[in-house]
Scaffold this active site. Sequence first.
Site, PDB file in Angstrom:
ATOM      1  N   LYS A  34       0.872  -1.181   0.000  1.00 28.94           N
ATOM      2  CA  LYS A  34       0.000   0.000   0.000  1.00 28.94           C
ATOM      3  C   LYS A  34       0.910   1.233   0.000  1.00 28.94           C
ATOM      4  CE  LYS A  34      -2.158   3.455   2.322  1.00 28.94           C
ATOM      5  NZ  LYS A  34      -1.821   4.509   1.364  1.00 28.94           N
ATOM      6  N   GLU A  92       9.263   1.814  11.535  1.00 27.71           N
ATOM      7  CA  GLU A  92      10.325   2.825  11.397  1.00 27.71           C
ATOM      8  C   GLU A  92       9.626   4.176  11.437  1.00 27.71           C
ATOM      9  OE1 GLU A  92      13.538   2.244  11.136  1.00 27.71           O
ATOM     10  OE2 GLU A  92      13.521   0.082  10.792  1.00 27.71           O
TER      11      GLU A  92
HETATM   12  P1  NAP Z   1       2.035   8.720   7.820  1.00 29.49           P
HETATM   13  O1  NAP Z   1       0.971   9.726   7.783  1.00 29.49           O
HETATM   14  O2  NAP Z   1       2.230   7.943   9.074  1.00 29.49           O
HETATM   15  O3  NAP Z   1       1.752   7.751   6.583  1.00 29.49           O
HETATM   16  C1  NAP Z   1       2.594   6.685   6.240  1.00 29.49           C
HETATM   17  C2  NAP Z   1       1.818   5.627   5.463  1.00 29.49           C
HETATM   18  O4  NAP Z   1       0.819   5.046   6.323  1.00 29.49           O
HETATM   19  C3  NAP Z   1       1.061   6.163   4.253  1.00 29.49           C
HETATM   20  O5  NAP Z   1       1.093   5.191   3.223  1.00 29.49           O
HETATM   21  C4  NAP Z   1      -0.347   6.335   4.797  1.00 29.49           C
HETATM   22  O6  NAP Z   1      -1.339   6.311   3.804  1.00 29.49           O
HETATM   23  C5  NAP Z   1      -0.450   5.123   5.703  1.00 29.49           C
HETATM   24  N1  NAP Z   1      -1.469   5.219   6.750  1.00 29.49           N
HETATM   25  C6  NAP Z   1      -2.043   6.331   7.277  1.00 29.49           C
HETATM   26  N2  NAP Z   1      -2.943   5.990   8.215  1.00 29.49           N
HETATM   27  C7  NAP Z   1      -2.949   4.643   8.293  1.00 29.49           C
HETATM   28  C8  NAP Z   1      -3.668   3.683   9.086  1.00 29.49           C
HETATM   29  N3  NAP Z   1      -4.569   4.055   9.989  1.00 29.49           N
HETATM   30  N4  NAP Z   1      -3.402   2.383   8.903  1.00 29.49           N
HETATM   31  C9  NAP Z   1      -2.476   1.976   8.007  1.00 29.49           C
HETATM   32  N5  NAP Z   1      -1.783   2.827   7.219  1.00 29.49           N
HETATM   33  C10 NAP Z   1      -2.012   4.143   7.361  1.00 29.49           C
HETATM   34  O7  NAP Z   1       3.444   9.364   7.489  1.00 29.49           O
HETATM   35  P2  NAP Z   1       3.820  10.391   6.323  1.00 29.49           P
HETATM   36  O8  NAP Z   1       3.298  11.726   6.690  1.00 29.49           O
HETATM   37  O9  NAP Z   1       3.463   9.806   5.022  1.00 29.49           O
HETATM   38  O10 NAP Z   1       5.420  10.366   6.425  1.00 29.49           O
HETATM   39  C11 NAP Z   1       6.134  11.167   7.295  1.00 29.49           C
HETATM   40  C12 NAP Z   1       6.533  10.404   8.552  1.00 29.49           C
HETATM   41  O11 NAP Z   1       7.317   9.275   8.215  1.00 29.49           O
HETATM   42  C13 NAP Z   1       7.424  11.225   9.463  1.00 29.49           C
HETATM   43  O12 NAP Z   1       7.003  11.062  10.787  1.00 29.49           O
HETATM   44  C14 NAP Z   1       8.814  10.629   9.252  1.00 29.49           C
HETATM   45  O13 NAP Z   1       9.704  10.803  10.310  1.00 29.49           O
HETATM   46  C15 NAP Z   1       8.469   9.200   9.043  1.00 29.49           C
HETATM   47  N6  NAP Z   1       9.570   8.512   8.361  1.00 29.49           N
HETATM   48  C16 NAP Z   1      10.328   7.610   9.074  1.00 29.49           C
HETATM   49  C17 NAP Z   1      11.399   6.960   8.475  1.00 29.49           C
HETATM   50  C18 NAP Z   1      12.228   5.959   9.239  1.00 29.49           C
HETATM   51  O14 NAP Z   1      12.836   5.113   8.603  1.00 29.49           O
HETATM   52  N7  NAP Z   1      12.287   6.008  10.555  1.00 29.49           N
HETATM   53  C19 NAP Z   1      11.701   7.228   7.139  1.00 29.49           C
HETATM   54  C20 NAP Z   1      10.916   8.157   6.444  1.00 29.49           C
HETATM   55  C21 NAP Z   1       9.852   8.781   7.068  1.00 29.49           C
HETATM   56  P3  NAP Z   1      -1.858   7.659   3.082  1.00 29.49           P
HETATM   57  O15 NAP Z   1      -0.700   8.218   2.361  1.00 29.49           O
HETATM   58  O16 NAP Z   1      -2.934   7.167   2.180  1.00 29.49           O
HETATM   59  O17 NAP Z   1      -2.351   8.551   4.185  1.00 29.49           O
END
Ligand code: NAP
Length: 498
Positions: free
Chosen positions: A174, A249
């Site tokens: 996804k 992560e």
């Molecule tokens: P996010 O809002 O948590 O979304 C990540 C993924 O999860 C997206 O594909 C999103 O889908 C999906 N998602 C959202 N709600 C969900 C649910 N209830 N159940 C299952 N999946 C769900 O994060 P983001 O804003 O895309 O990315 C930024 C974050 O990623 C930051 O906090 C950053 O630090 C973190 N990050 C961490 C790493 C690491 O390796 N530690 C690397 C890169 C980024 P949709 O797009 O359809 O909403």
Amino acid sequence: MKEYKNYINGKWVSSKSGKTFENRSPANWDDVIGTFPLSTREEVDSAVKAARKAFKHWSGVPAPKRGEILRRAAEILVERKEEVARLLARENGKIMKEARGDTQEGIDTAFYAFGEGRRLFSFTTPSELNDKFCLTFRRPVGVFGIITPWNFPIALPAWKIFPALLAGNTMVFKPPSDAPGCAYELVKILEEAGVPEGVINLIFGSGSEVGEASLTHPDIDGIAFTGSSEVGARIAEVAGKTLKKISLELGGKNAQIVMDDANLELALEGALWGAYATAGQRCTATSRIIVHEKVYDRFLEMFIEKAKNLKVGNPLDESIEMGPVINEAQLNKIHEYVEIGKNEGAKLILGGERLKGDAWDKGWFYKPTVFVDVDPNMRIAQEEIFGPVVAFLKIKNLEQAIEVLNNTQYGLSSSIYTQDVNNAMRAIEKIEAGITYINGPTIGAECHLPFGGVKNTGNGHREGGWTVYEIFTEIKTVYIDYSGKLQKAQIDTWETGE
Ligand code: NAP
Ligand code: MG
């Protein structure tokens, strides 16, 4: 405008919902890259069925042969690198140089996985009894749900999907709604490279529908997730109910320490790159700069001079140094944090507003922003902002620097600039983070080393390197007794042998 489709059981199919969503460029919201299916739970179900069926065959293919397919995928990605990088820059907004880097990380990861096909090492160890042999080997876990964010649209799926495939798992992927085009390119390349039908399935759609359906699906064995700590905690809770294997992560609040003995020119380059690459939207971005009081004023002056002259604009223009942030909601969130910082008493000395003018009005461009006089407990020093905003904090010595650095719920990346080996060694030992760079910025991971963080950055797993195979395999322990008699562990001894 391209109409994209889901990939289920080796076929490209539209969603039965008939609904779609648009993917637009954050640099120019009028630029629609394509429409994508807004999929439903039923489609996740079909994808899981296909993945379960394919697991039987795929898990039996010798790992070196699975590796061959990943080598072919790497070669195709090498050929298409420029084309993929352009799409990446267009849909994600990172500048071309970084978009090529994101794509290169995918290539490197595929080649590394290819090599792993002829390793997948495990242990052998002696038995406490005679005529008995003990060993372990790795088996695939089963069907994985792969969920990734938009900020590394090639590298992050590659970090999960390539090792998961190499280890013999099948999956439902996804992708993020804000950068779905790269996910399509990646899966298309895997199809062309020869991944059999059903092994990888791609379902576009929202986190609340497609994501949630994966978390609760009884026939998914594991979830590999990268994203925010908020969604990560929900995944642990929901997917934990069906005892899935879960790797998370999550977010970061990374800091760079600049000591009084540092090479300031070098520390400056590192700080600028760490803070403003990908417009600060990296999990490893430098969002706090912790500077020794003896060099604080000078270093700050040097930093502002460069930051205020950064060229911000269209990421496809090679001369641009920083692109837009991903969408309007993110832009508003960043601006809210700027207001919070001001209200908390921090001093805004650069940026703090949206860029205005013909070159920027159609996109989500925010000025490089700097706060000084930041107290370590302020929200702007504690919470992940995910934008081009840095907080400067002043310290008196190394001990205080490390204390300030560790004073957060996160623990992903960290950095110290110093010429003193004793300072460096102490930092390596005492910093609470998964990654520490000495005389390098907080960003710059390489695919063959473990990647991940402590505290609320994750749940103890490490992607990358050899450690990612802990996520995507289960260990089988084998005892082979060739004594021809019953030997009882802990009861019989090799001496009596009875
Ligand atoms: P996010 O809002 O948590 O979304 C990540 C993924 O999860 C997206 O594909 C999103 O889908 C999906 N998602 C959202 N709600 C969900 C649910 N209830 N159940 C299952 N999946 C769900 O994060 P983001 O804003 O895309 O990315 C930024 C974050 O990623 C930051 O906090 C950053 O630090 C973190 N990050 C961490 C790493 C690491 O390796 N530690 C690397 C890169 C980024 P949709 O797009 O359809 O909403
Ligand atoms: Mg987009």
